[in-house]
Design a protein around this motif. Sequence first.
Motif, short mmCIF file in Angstrom:
data_model
loop_
_atom_site.label_atom_id
_atom_site.label_comp_id
_atom_site.label_asym_id
_atom_site.label_seq_id
_atom_site.Cartn_x
_atom_site.Cartn_y
_atom_site.Cartn_z
N ASP A 84 0.82 -1.04 -0.19
CA ASP A 84 0.07 0.05 -0.17
C ASP A 84 1.58 1.26 -0.14
OD1 ASP A 84 -2.13 1.81 0.36
OD2 ASP A 84 -2.95 1.16 2.15
N ILE A 85 0.22 2.16 -1.02
CA ILE A 85 1.81 3.78 -1.34
C ILE A 85 0.18 4.71 -0.75
CG2 ILE A 85 2.68 5.15 -2.99
CD1 ILE A 85 3.18 2.43 -3.76
N VAL A 149 -0.54 -7.06 -4.87
CA VAL A 149 -1.60 -5.92 -5.62
C VAL A 149 -0.47 -4.80 -5.02
CG1 VAL A 149 -2.76 -5.75 -3.50
CG2 VAL A 149 -3.67 -4.92 -5.09
N ILE A 150 -0.69 -3.69 -5.99
CA ILE A 150 0.06 -3.06 -5.20
C ILE A 150 -1.60 -2.11 -5.47
CG2 ILE A 150 1.25 -0.77 -5.36
CD1 ILE A 150 3.34 -2.26 -6.86
N TYR A 151 -1.84 -1.13 -3.82
CA TYR A 151 -2.42 -0.13 -3.94
C TYR A 151 -2.38 0.97 -3.13
CZ TYR A 151 -7.02 1.36 -1.32
OH TYR A 151 -7.91 1.54 -0.81
N CYS A 152 -3.00 1.78 -4.42
CA CYS A 152 -2.81 3.15 -4.08
C CYS A 152 -4.25 4.13 -3.98
CB CYS A 152 -1.55 3.56 -5.37
SG CYS A 152 -0.75 5.07 -4.85
N ARG A 153 -4.52 4.92 -3.55
CA ARG A 153 -5.42 5.14 -2.97
C ARG A 153 -5.34 7.16 -2.89
NH1 ARG A 153 -10.46 7.04 -1.02
NH2 ARG A 153 -12.69 6.79 -1.61
N ASN A 154 -5.62 7.83 -4.12
CA ASN A 154 -6.11 9.32 -2.39
C ASN A 154 -4.47 9.63 -2.62
OD1 ASN A 154 -7.18 12.02 -2.88
ND2 ASN A 154 -7.82 11.35 -0.23
N CYS A 155 -3.43 9.34 -3.33
CA CYS A 155 -1.76 9.27 -2.84
C CYS A 155 -1.07 10.45 -3.54
CB CYS A 155 -1.42 8.01 -2.82
SG CYS A 155 0.69 8.62 -2.34
#
Length: 237
Positions: A84-85, A149-155
């Motif tokens: 997660d980023i 998975v790579i999760y990157c939300r609102n970043c």
Amino acid sequence: MKLLNFLRRNKIKNWRVSQDYELRATLEFMDSDFFRARAQEIHSGQRNASVGFFDDILLKEFFDGKETYFKEFIAHITNRACLDIGPCVATPLKSWDVTNEKFVIEPLFDTINNWQIENYGFSLYEGIKCYPIPAENRIEELVGKIDGVIYCRNCIDHTPHWPFILSNISHYAKSGCKLMLWNDLFHGEGVDDGHYNITEAPENFSQLIEALGFHVVREFRDFNRLSVNWGCFAEKK
């Protein structure tokens, strides 16, 4: 109004100023009744994938509202490495308890982690390896490692160096790794200290994701927001 916009554009604005802006908002949000209750739910395991929980917002944004797609995704990330980023106060990796290895990149991690321990008695990042550095900086030990998975939300619109985050995402993902990415792309003129405009053309941003080696499976835009935004569920080729 034009004078105000001129003055705002000529203020000193950089990554550090934006992080300070985000930290103030983050501390206020963590102290809200809403998030205190949510933190307890996450910590207690009520929102764990292993007990059948799914988040309605994530279902809408990344899985076309279909539980079957989400269940397929959970099967995919089981016993895999996930990243997660820029999660800020909490990451869904904590609730995706079927995964093998969990990694987080969050420059404000140290402050957030210490605040949660002091005020909640626990941290929502327990059991997760966290890197308290800018996501623009490549972490060599993650290159080619993420197969879940790579999760990157609102970043990425929180930094002027967002292209380097996307480049790193491409390098971290192994073939078959899923990508869950969503962001505001354009906020209009006079954007505040915590955000940056990326593009007014979501179709161009989608092409960029494809050029970085991902196949876009599903796309999502929230037309109820004033900002131009775009998200996708994709897979590394």
